[in-house]
Design a protein around this motif. Structure first.
Motif, PDB file in Angstrom:
ATOM      1  N   SER A  58       0.828  -1.198   0.000  1.00 60.73           N
ATOM      2  CA  SER A  58       0.000   0.000   0.000  1.00 60.73           C
ATOM      3  C   SER A  58       0.862   1.248   0.000  1.00 60.73           C
ATOM      4  CB  SER A  58      -0.919   0.014   1.221  1.00 60.73           C
ATOM      5  OG  SER A  58      -1.854  -1.030   1.173  1.00 60.73           O
ATOM      6  N   THR A  59       0.440   2.247  -0.753  1.00 57.60           N
ATOM      7  CA  THR A  59       1.122   3.532  -0.751  1.00 57.60           C
ATOM      8  C   THR A  59       0.619   4.380   0.406  1.00 57.60           C
ATOM      9  OG1 THR A  59      -0.537   4.588  -2.133  1.00 57.60           O
ATOM     10  CG2 THR A  59       1.245   3.426  -3.272  1.00 57.60           C
ATOM     11  N   LEU A  60       1.325   5.478   0.639  1.00 57.04           N
ATOM     12  CA  LEU A  60       0.893   6.405   1.682  1.00 57.04           C
ATOM     13  C   LEU A  60      -0.483   6.982   1.344  1.00 57.04           C
ATOM     14  CD1 LEU A  60       2.165   7.622   4.311  1.00 57.04           C
ATOM     15  CD2 LEU A  60       2.674   9.649   2.949  1.00 57.04           C
ATOM     16  N   THR A  61      -0.739   7.201   0.052  1.00 54.70           N
ATOM     17  CA  THR A  61      -2.035   7.721  -0.359  1.00 54.70           C
ATOM     18  C   THR A  61      -3.138   6.710  -0.085  1.00 54.70           C
ATOM     19  OG1 THR A  61      -0.823   8.793  -2.167  1.00 54.70           O
ATOM     20  CG2 THR A  61      -3.214   8.946  -2.219  1.00 54.70           C
ATOM     21  N   GLN A  62      -2.859   5.437  -0.311  1.00 48.82           N
ATOM     22  CA  GLN A  62      -3.840   4.401   0.010  1.00 48.82           C
ATOM     23  C   GLN A  62      -4.101   4.342   1.516  1.00 48.82           C
ATOM     24  OE1 GLN A  62      -1.642   1.436  -2.709  1.00 48.82           O
ATOM     25  NE2 GLN A  62      -3.674   0.523  -2.494  1.00 48.82           N
ATOM     26  N   GLN A  63      -3.046   4.460   2.307  1.00 46.59           N
ATOM     27  CA  GLN A  63      -3.231   4.484   3.758  1.00 46.59           C
ATOM     28  C   GLN A  63      -4.092   5.670   4.178  1.00 46.59           C
ATOM     29  OE1 GLN A  63       0.373   3.951   6.099  1.00 46.59           O
ATOM     30  NE2 GLN A  63       1.366   2.996   4.348  1.00 46.59           N
ATOM     31  N   LEU A  64      -3.849   6.822   3.544  1.00 50.03           N
ATOM     32  CA  LEU A  64      -4.640   8.002   3.859  1.00 50.03           C
ATOM     33  C   LEU A  64      -6.102   7.775   3.490  1.00 50.03           C
ATOM     34  CD1 LEU A  64      -4.699  10.944   4.789  1.00 50.03           C
ATOM     35  CD2 LEU A  64      -4.137  11.633   2.451  1.00 50.03           C
ATOM     36  N   ALA A  65      -6.342   7.161   2.338  1.00 47.91           N
ATOM     37  CA  ALA A  65      -7.713   6.867   1.920  1.00 47.91           C
ATOM     38  C   ALA A  65      -8.389   5.943   2.922  1.00 47.91           C
ATOM     39  CB  ALA A  65      -7.700   6.240   0.529  1.00 47.91           C
ATOM     40  N   LYS A  66      -7.676   4.915   3.359  1.00 45.92           N
ATOM     41  CA  LYS A  66      -8.266   3.979   4.326  1.00 45.92           C
ATOM     42  C   LYS A  66      -8.564   4.672   5.644  1.00 45.92           C
ATOM     43  CE  LYS A  66      -5.567   1.186   6.529  1.00 45.92           C
ATOM     44  NZ  LYS A  66      -4.626   0.111   6.868  1.00 45.92           N
ATOM     45  N   ASN A  67      -7.600   5.467   6.133  1.00 43.83           N
ATOM     46  CA  ASN A  67      -7.774   6.114   7.436  1.00 43.83           C
ATOM     47  C   ASN A  67      -8.879   7.163   7.418  1.00 43.83           C
ATOM     48  OD1 ASN A  67      -5.715   4.590   8.551  1.00 43.83           O
ATOM     49  ND2 ASN A  67      -4.137   6.112   8.101  1.00 43.83           N
ATOM     50  N   LEU A  68      -9.023   7.877   6.308  1.00 45.83           N
ATOM     51  CA  LEU A  68      -9.999   8.953   6.241  1.00 45.83           C
ATOM     52  C   LEU A  68     -11.407   8.470   5.943  1.00 45.83           C
ATOM     53  CD1 LEU A  68      -8.164  11.797   4.276  1.00 45.83           C
ATOM     54  CD2 LEU A  68      -8.635  11.694   6.726  1.00 45.83           C
ATOM     55  N   ARG A 102     -12.932  -3.657   0.132  1.00 43.31           N
ATOM     56  CA  ARG A 102     -12.283  -2.515   0.785  1.00 43.31           C
ATOM     57  C   ARG A 102     -11.006  -2.126   0.058  1.00 43.31           C
ATOM     58  NH1 ARG A 102      -7.558  -1.369   3.221  1.00 43.31           N
ATOM     59  NH2 ARG A 102      -7.576  -3.101   4.660  1.00 43.31           N
ATOM     60  N   LYS A 103     -10.222  -3.108  -0.430  1.00 48.91           N
ATOM     61  CA  LYS A 103      -8.970  -2.785  -1.121  1.00 48.91           C
ATOM     62  C   LYS A 103      -9.247  -2.068  -2.444  1.00 48.91           C
ATOM     63  CE  LYS A 103      -5.342  -3.599  -0.194  1.00 48.91           C
ATOM     64  NZ  LYS A 103      -4.352  -2.785   0.573  1.00 48.91           N
ATOM     65  N   VAL A 104     -10.294  -2.495  -3.171  1.00 45.92           N
ATOM     66  CA  VAL A 104     -10.619  -1.823  -4.424  1.00 45.92           C
ATOM     67  C   VAL A 104     -11.085  -0.396  -4.149  1.00 45.92           C
ATOM     68  CG1 VAL A 104     -12.171  -1.827  -6.414  1.00 45.92           C
ATOM     69  CG2 VAL A 104     -11.145  -3.969  -5.625  1.00 45.92           C
ATOM     70  N   GLN A 105     -11.946  -0.226  -3.143  1.00 48.85           N
ATOM     71  CA  GLN A 105     -12.404   1.115  -2.793  1.00 48.85           C
ATOM     72  C   GLN A 105     -11.234   1.985  -2.340  1.00 48.85           C
ATOM     73  OE1 GLN A 105     -15.492   0.453   0.128  1.00 48.85           O
ATOM     74  NE2 GLN A 105     -17.087   0.391  -1.444  1.00 48.85           N
ATOM     75  N   GLU A 106     -10.303   1.397  -1.617  1.00 56.35           N
ATOM     76  CA  GLU A 106      -9.118   2.131  -1.173  1.00 56.35           C
ATOM     77  C   GLU A 106      -8.327   2.635  -2.375  1.00 56.35           C
ATOM     78  OE1 GLU A 106      -5.041   0.383   0.389  1.00 56.35           O
ATOM     79  OE2 GLU A 106      -6.580   0.237   1.943  1.00 56.35           O
ATOM     80  N   ALA A 107      -8.180   1.787  -3.405  1.00 57.92           N
ATOM     81  CA  ALA A 107      -7.442   2.193  -4.601  1.00 57.92           C
ATOM     82  C   ALA A 107      -8.174   3.311  -5.343  1.00 57.92           C
ATOM     83  CB  ALA A 107      -7.233   0.991  -5.516  1.00 57.92           C
ATOM     84  N   MET A 108      -9.502   3.196  -5.443  1.00 61.72           N
ATOM     85  CA  MET A 108     -10.280   4.234  -6.131  1.00 61.72           C
ATOM     86  C   MET A 108     -10.164   5.569  -5.406  1.00 61.72           C
ATOM     87  SD  MET A 108     -13.632   1.876  -6.947  1.00 61.72           S
ATOM     88  CE  MET A 108     -14.550   3.130  -7.821  1.00 61.72           C
ATOM     89  N   LEU A 109     -10.252   5.550  -4.096  1.00 61.80           N
ATOM     90  CA  LEU A 109     -10.148   6.787  -3.326  1.00 61.80           C
ATOM     91  C   LEU A 109      -8.737   7.359  -3.382  1.00 61.80           C
ATOM     92  CD1 LEU A 109     -12.314   5.730  -0.269  1.00 61.80           C
ATOM     93  CD2 LEU A 109     -12.838   7.592  -1.859  1.00 61.80           C
ATOM     94  N   ALA A 110      -7.727   6.491  -3.450  1.00 64.70           N
ATOM     95  CA  ALA A 110      -6.350   6.976  -3.570  1.00 64.70           C
ATOM     96  C   ALA A 110      -6.169   7.732  -4.877  1.00 64.70           C
ATOM     97  CB  ALA A 110      -5.379   5.808  -3.476  1.00 64.70           C
ATOM     98  N   LEU A 111      -6.744   7.222  -5.960  1.00 68.43           N
ATOM     99  CA  LEU A 111      -6.652   7.922  -7.247  1.00 68.43           C
ATOM    100  C   LEU A 111      -7.380   9.263  -7.179  1.00 68.43           C
ATOM    101  CD1 LEU A 111      -7.248   4.905  -9.665  1.00 68.43           C
ATOM    102  CD2 LEU A 111      -5.079   6.054  -9.151  1.00 68.43           C
ATOM    103  N   TRP A 112      -8.540   9.302  -6.483  1.00 74.07           N
ATOM    104  CA  TRP A 112      -9.262  10.572  -6.322  1.00 74.07           C
ATOM    105  C   TRP A 112      -8.424  11.580  -5.545  1.00 74.07           C
ATOM    106  CZ3 TRP A 112     -10.922  13.368  -2.092  1.00 74.07           C
ATOM    107  CH2 TRP A 112     -11.815  14.395  -2.356  1.00 74.07           C
TER     108      TRP A 112
END
Length: 578
Positions: free
Chosen positions: A116-126, A136-146
């Motif tokens: 996981s990238t830092l952006t993915q971690q931020l998406a998960k935490n937020l 959850r992992k797919v949603q995390e990736a989508m939110l990281a791109l956003w």
């Protein structure tokens, strides 16, 4: 070729439609990112003792919102070194990092590295829950791109550093710096920055208040990662690791009790209002309990290899907890051995076996043999007890005769009946479905056992342990939500088992617990190789539960329930008001 091209075109179209539909399935319940970026906070909670004195305050802690230019350079540098070294190069997802992590995990035979990238971690935490699932992992990736499309890299770092949870109720590096080190984030030293950025992996377990040693080890790991990236030298990393030290946490007699009370407040008092809770704690009794526990552990306990202990003082009629010591020193270990530790109860489980027998028609005067017994390959021993033949049940319980307890279990309907009685009184188990249950080979916490004994002490009413007597929110009185006692034992059976347990103290294995002029009842318990020693008893309207042992389950030196635990019960009972 035309046919192949046509099939390829159709496959591309249908594949694109299928992919789009799949993404819609994953995206239909995504949270609104703009709303989640707004700061939220839990309500503050003020705990008062039974007499109104302040116990503690808690709630979400937020410090100043800081820009990167406000922070020491080594703070974001340390974060990227340990969490995402390619942060400036990737687009929110890091295929290279994923392949590297997959290779490391494959070659090591275990999950040793995440991708996981830092952006993915931020998406998960937020935005997301900690649930581990493909969705959850797919949603995390989508939110990281956003996030990557909406913010610059520096802005993402700022959001992360200001919003990440770092344990102890602290959100963001400024709140955590003030909580753990007493300084604002602007003044963090290098080693302090390393400790903080190491916490997101497991903030509740690694933070300096919960586990200083683990926090220091994680900080040293971050410093080594910085050296590996060239941000600092190896000599600097070693020197900074030597500097890691945490100020002692202020002593709080109410520490374990406050943690226990705060544990389920969100469910009991939903909403955002600040709470003021009047608790059931008696500060005088709490101070006396901790002082006498420490005196015993420092003196005869140290000589007998006893490292830890736990004590609960409870009102038998209601289940109100008056005092709770979850260990020897809250400042050194906040782990609550009175609530969270589950151990074999040994012979303190026997009253439930005898209760099952009473419910099957036996009486304290009924007799049982104490002769040796063998069931399959198992032959329970009796320690130093010399067989006397047939004993009244009262005498068998008073002297904690193991072979007699096994025979009583058989006459009471077996292991399931004894387990059913224990569950009815509040024990969760698990319990073995064989004769060893008579000797307490299941699992229980001290809090559960103390509450179960309260039902015996109060005449057969099950109580649910609680620590809140009254609640207020924004000047409104709220119901505390405590469960009312309910009948689980016939009054006659409760009276009979209480009489039998009085014999334990007056002439049986618990004689050391007796206090002249204060009638008491209880039961001793000792597990194999002296790994756990228990005494749980009651006098008047108060139940006192005691456990002694070691966190790593190493044996003590001949410490039985009738020795140091019974002695501590005696000392605490002497210190209670009549």
């Amino acid at each position: 070729m035309r046919r192949i091209a046509a099939w390829a075109l159709m496959g591309t179209v249908w594949g694109g439609l299928a992919l789009g539909a799949l993404l819609l399935v994953f995206a239909w319940d995504l949270p609104r990112p703009e709303e989640a970026l707004e700061t939220t906070r839990r309500p503050s909670v003020t705990l008062e003792a039974a007499d109104g004195r302040l116990l503690s305050t808690s709630g979400d802690l937020y410090g100043d919102t800081l820009r990167l230019r406000d922070l020491p350079v080594h703070l974001p540098t340390a974060l990227l070194a340990i969490e995402d070294r390619r942060f400036r190069q990737h687009f929110g997802l890091d295929p290279i990092g994923l392949m590297r992590a997959a290779w490391v995990n494959l070659t090591s035979g275990r999950v040793a590295q995440g991708g996981s990238t830092l952006t993915q971690q931020l998406a998960k935490n937020l935005f997301l829950t900690p649930e581990r699932s493909l969705r959850r992992k797919v949603q995390e990736a989508m939110l990281a791109l956003w996030l990557e499309s909406r913010f610059t890299k520096d802005q993402l770092l700022e959001i992360y550093l200001n919003r990440v949870y770092l344990g102890g109720g602290a959100y963001g590096v400024d709140a955590a710096a003030r909580l753990y080190f007493g300084v604002p984030a602007r003044r963090l030293a290098l080693w302090q920055s390393a400790v903080l950025v190491g916490l997101p992996r497991a903030p509740s377990r690694l933070n300096p208040r919960a586990n200083p040693q683990a926090a220091a080890q994680r900080g040293a790991e971050v410093l080594r990662a910085m050296a590996a990236t060239g941000a600092i030298t190896e000599a600097q990393a070693a020197a900074e690791a030597e500097r890691i030290a945490f100020p002692p946490r202020p002593s709080r007699d109410s520490g374990w009790f406050a943690d226990w009370v705060n544990d389920d407040l969100a469910a009991r008092f939903p909403g955002s209002a600040d709470l003021t809770l009047r608790t059931t704690m008696d500060l005088r009794v709490q101070a006396m309990v901790e002082a006498r526990l420490e005196a015993l552990l420092a003196g005869p306990g140290a000589a007998a290899d006893v490292g830890q202990g736990a004590v609960i003082v409870m009102d038998a009629a209601t289940g109100a907890v008056r005092a709770m010591a979850g260990g020897r020193d809250y400042r050194r270990s906040s782990f609550n051995r009175a609530v969270s530790a589950r151990r074999q109860p040994g012979s303190v489980f026997k009253p439930f076996v005898y209760l099952a027998a009473l419910e099957h028609g036996l009486h304290p005067e009924s007799t049982v043999s104490d002769a040796p017994i063998t069931l399959g390959r198992w032959s329970p021993g009796n320690g130093n007890w010399r067989p006397r033949g047939d004993l009244p049940l009262e005498e068998a319980l008073a002297h904690s005769v193991n072979t007699a307890a096994v025979r009583v279990l058989a006459r009471a309907g077996g292991a399931r009946e004894a387990a059913a009685v224990a569950r009815r009184l509040g024990l969760a188990g698990p319990f073995p479905n064989d004769a060893t249950i008579a000797l307490g080979t299941g699992e229980a916490s001290l809090l559960e056992l103390t509450a179960a004994y309260a039902a015996i002490a109060n005449g057969g009413m099950r109580v649910v342990p609680h620590g809140i007597a009254a609640a207020r929110a924004d000047r409104r009185v709220l119901p505390p939500g405590n469960v009312a006692p309910s009948r689980v034992l016939a009054a006659g059976d409760a009276q009979a088992i209480r009489r039998m347990m009085e014999a334990v103290v007056s002439r049986g294995s618990g004689r050391a617990a007796a206090v002249p002029g204060r009638p008491a009842a209880g039961k001793t318990g000792t597990t194999q190789d002296f790994r756990d020693a228990w005494f749980i008893g009651f006098s008047g309207g108060t139940v006192i539960g005691i456990w002694l042992g070691n966190d790593d389950a190493t044996p003590m030196e001949d410490v039985r329930g009738g020795t140091l635990p019974a002695r501590l019960f005696h000392e605490i009972l002497e210190g209670l008001p009549r």
